[in-house]
Design an enzyme around this catalytic site. Structure first.
Site, PDB file in Angstrom:
ATOM      1  N   ASP A  13       0.822  -1.216   0.000  1.00 41.07           N
ATOM      2  CA  ASP A  13       0.000   0.000   0.000  1.00 41.07           C
ATOM      3  C   ASP A  13       0.854   1.264   0.000  1.00 41.07           C
ATOM      4  OD1 ASP A  13      -2.444  -1.595   0.343  1.00 41.07           O
ATOM      5  OD2 ASP A  13      -1.736  -1.891   2.392  1.00 41.07           O
ATOM      6  N   LYS A  16       2.396   2.271  -5.310  1.00 41.09           N
ATOM      7  CA  LYS A  16       3.209   1.887  -6.466  1.00 41.09           C
ATOM      8  C   LYS A  16       2.659   2.465  -7.767  1.00 41.09           C
ATOM      9  CE  LYS A  16       2.980  -2.475  -5.041  1.00 41.09           C
ATOM     10  NZ  LYS A  16       2.735  -2.363  -3.598  1.00 41.09           N
ATOM     11  N   GLY A  17       1.346   2.691  -7.792  1.00 43.52           N
ATOM     12  CA  GLY A  17       0.759   3.286  -8.987  1.00 43.52           C
ATOM     13  C   GLY A  17       1.316   4.665  -9.289  1.00 43.52           C
ATOM     14  N   GLY A  40      -4.287  -4.203  -4.013  1.00 46.63           N
ATOM     15  CA  GLY A  40      -4.885  -3.283  -4.974  1.00 46.63           C
ATOM     16  C   GLY A  40      -4.056  -2.044  -5.186  1.00 46.63           C
ATOM     17  N   HIS A  41      -4.220  -1.451  -6.350  1.00 50.82           N
ATOM     18  CA  HIS A  41      -3.659  -0.144  -6.665  1.00 50.82           C
ATOM     19  C   HIS A  41      -4.820   0.834  -6.801  1.00 50.82           C
ATOM     20  CE1 HIS A  41       0.214  -1.879  -7.372  1.00 50.82           C
ATOM     21  NE2 HIS A  41      -0.167  -2.549  -8.444  1.00 50.82           N
ATOM     22  N   GLN A 223       1.805  -6.578  -3.442  1.00 56.75           N
ATOM     23  CA  GLN A 223       2.242  -6.634  -2.048  1.00 56.75           C
ATOM     24  C   GLN A 223       3.583  -5.899  -1.883  1.00 56.75           C
ATOM     25  OE1 GLN A 223       1.242  -9.919  -3.488  1.00 56.75           O
ATOM     26  NE2 GLN A 223      -0.778  -9.180  -3.007  1.00 56.75           N
ATOM     27  N   THR A 238       2.573 -12.827   2.294  1.00 55.88           N
ATOM     28  CA  THR A 238       1.791 -13.340   1.182  1.00 55.88           C
ATOM     29  C   THR A 238       2.394 -14.670   0.730  1.00 55.88           C
ATOM     30  OG1 THR A 238       0.733 -12.696  -0.896  1.00 55.88           O
ATOM     31  CG2 THR A 238       3.082 -12.155  -0.652  1.00 55.88           C
ATOM     32  N   LYS A 330       3.346  10.206  -0.382  1.00 57.63           N
ATOM     33  CA  LYS A 330       2.509  10.765   0.681  1.00 57.63           C
ATOM     34  C   LYS A 330       3.267  11.672   1.650  1.00 57.63           C
ATOM     35  CE  LYS A 330      -1.434   7.694   0.671  1.00 57.63           C
ATOM     36  NZ  LYS A 330      -2.439   7.013   1.500  1.00 57.63           N
ATOM     37  N   ASP A 332       2.993  14.758   1.703  1.00 59.25           N
ATOM     38  CA  ASP A 332       2.042  15.805   2.072  1.00 59.25           C
ATOM     39  C   ASP A 332       1.207  15.448   3.292  1.00 59.25           C
ATOM     40  OD1 ASP A 332       1.091  13.928  -0.062  1.00 59.25           O
ATOM     41  OD2 ASP A 332      -0.846  14.818   0.447  1.00 59.25           O
ATOM     42  N   GLY A 414       0.890  14.608  -3.302  1.00 60.43           N
ATOM     43  CA  GLY A 414      -0.563  14.708  -3.386  1.00 60.43           C
ATOM     44  C   GLY A 414      -1.120  13.505  -4.112  1.00 60.43           C
TER      45      GLY A 414
END
Length: 428
Positions: A13, A16-17, A40-41, A223, A238, A330, A332, A414
């Protein structure tokens, strides 16, 4: 041209996107090489937010060929649900390629995952219950179902019979559940065969030929390092190799063709599920980070556990993966804080330990040793150059870089795709 691997450098989390977005239209192929729909992304494009679970994030970029390679376990129902959802929003999904050698998650994998986790009681691992672990277990036990098996009904039936011969005994005699019918599983899987057929390819051959032709191939890990089945906080991990080595085995591209490894780290730390987490916060600071960072699982919706940045973990990830560049996300989220603690080492039984302990027992008992940095208490979401960040924000990034084992080449400031500060090019 390069083959680039993106891996999470914490417990997942990390965003990575964001790195995939940064590379954008310079990438020709994006490859998911491990895991399944257990992670998830979240990708933000303008005012639109997309939550991807099984599909590689490159499917949202026009002209990029998204690939699900052999190291992935595929829930076919989930695959088509995601594809249909994207099509409904006007996204072209026709370029997707799926490895013929990827393994399939079946109904019995999901059932066994859920009943086994409940059976563990207080010893639960924190699995998502989506059948990932049982599917990988069948792969290693050589009783798995592969995508290519859906195109030969006789082979498919034989494999399902072999798998259920043992599993039905387990379900009925141990877990007091009903037996699962071979016909039911075979019919369910065959129903997808013709829809799936146009997507299926020898993806290892496709990717190697793409590299031969000078294309840029991005390998996108699910992951993260600390969840890797070999190098993570076992058994709270995982069931696949989420580190850079998994990009080679999970895609059929040789290790000597991988040119760059980009590790993604948050400016703080999160994890989902059980297991050790030395910097975990249980106070108002934790509530603040969770709320402002919207730390809830993309796949599960579960609140994430949150903590301060852990430099020994970043160094460990840099070493295990051969990280050439970090992307720090992150930053920010820390904008309003007066001081920001960073874990620089641990104390274990009264002794300072500067690296991640090899003993799981020691890691469970590790107490973080913090160094505090002054905050900047300014909104940085509009900044696009490193030198325009507040001095304290620059100092925080440079301090993390010095502690973390590799250079920090980009900084997320952001949620938008363009909300990023680039210090070093991630391709050249």
């Amino acid at each position: 041209m390069p083959a680039i691997v993106i891996v999470g450098a914490q417990w997942g989390d990390e965003g990575k996107g964001k790195a995939t977005d940064l590379l954008g239209d310079r990438i020709d192929y994006v490859v998911k090489f491990n895991g399944g729909n257990n992670a998830g992304h979240t990708v933000v494009i303008g005012d639109e937010k997309y939550a991807l679970h099984l599909l590689p994030s490159g499917i949202l970029t026009s002209g990029v060929v998204p690939v699900i390679s052999n190291g992935v376990v595929i829930d076919i129902e989930v695959l088509f649900h995601e594809l249909e959802a994207l099509q409904a929003r006007g996204i072209d999904v026709s370029r997707l390629l799926v490895s013929a050698n990827a393994h399939v998650i079946t109904q019995y994998h999901r059932t066994i995952d859920k009943v086994t986790e409940r059976f563990l009681g207080k010893r639960q691992i924190g699995t998502t219950g989506r059948g990932i672990g049982p599917a990988y277990a069948d792969k290693i036990n050589r009783v798995g179902i592969r995508i290519q098996d859906l195109f030969d009904e006789n082979i498919l039936r034989q494999k399902v019979e072999g798998a259920l011969d043992q599993k039905n005994h387990l379900l009925v005699k141990v877990f007091n559940r009903r037996a699962i019918s071979v016909d039911e599983i075979v019919a369910d899987l065959l129903a997808y065969a013709e829809r799936l057929r146009p997507m299926v390819a020898d993806t290892a051959l496709v990717l190697n030929e793409a590299l031969d032709d000078g294309k840029i191939v991005l390998f996108e890990g699910g992951q993260a390092t600390m969840l890797d089945v070999d190098h993570g906080t076992y058994p709270f991990v995982t069931s696949s190799n989420a580190t850079s080595g998994g990009a080679a085995t999970g895609s059929g591209v040789a290790p000597n063709r991988l040119d760059r490894v980009i590790g993604i780290v948050k400016a703080y730390t999160t994890r989902v599920g059980a297991g050790p987490f030395p910097t975990e916060l249980f106070d108002e600071s934790g509530d603040y980070l969770r709320s402002k960072g919207f730390e809830f699982g993309t796949t599960t919706g579960r609140p994430r556990r949150v903590g301060w940045y852990d430099a020994p973990i970043a160094r460990y990830a840099a070493r295990i993966n051969g990280v050439t560049d970090f992307v720090l996300t992150k930053l920010d989220i820390l904008d309003d804080l007066a001081t920001i603690p960073v874990c620089v080492a641990y104390e274990v039984d009264g002794v300072r330990v500067d690296e991640v302990p090899v003993s799981q027992t020691d890691f469970h008992h590790a107490v973080p040793i913090y160094e505090e940095f002054p905050g900047w208490q300014e909104d940085i979401t509009g900044v696009r150059r490193f030198e325009d960040l507040p001095k304290n924000a620059q100092d925080y990034v440079l301090a993390l870089e010095a502690m973390s084992g590799s250079r920090i080449s980009a900084i997320g400031v952001g949620p938008g795709r363009d909300a990023i500060v680039v210090r070093h090019d991630l391709v050249d």
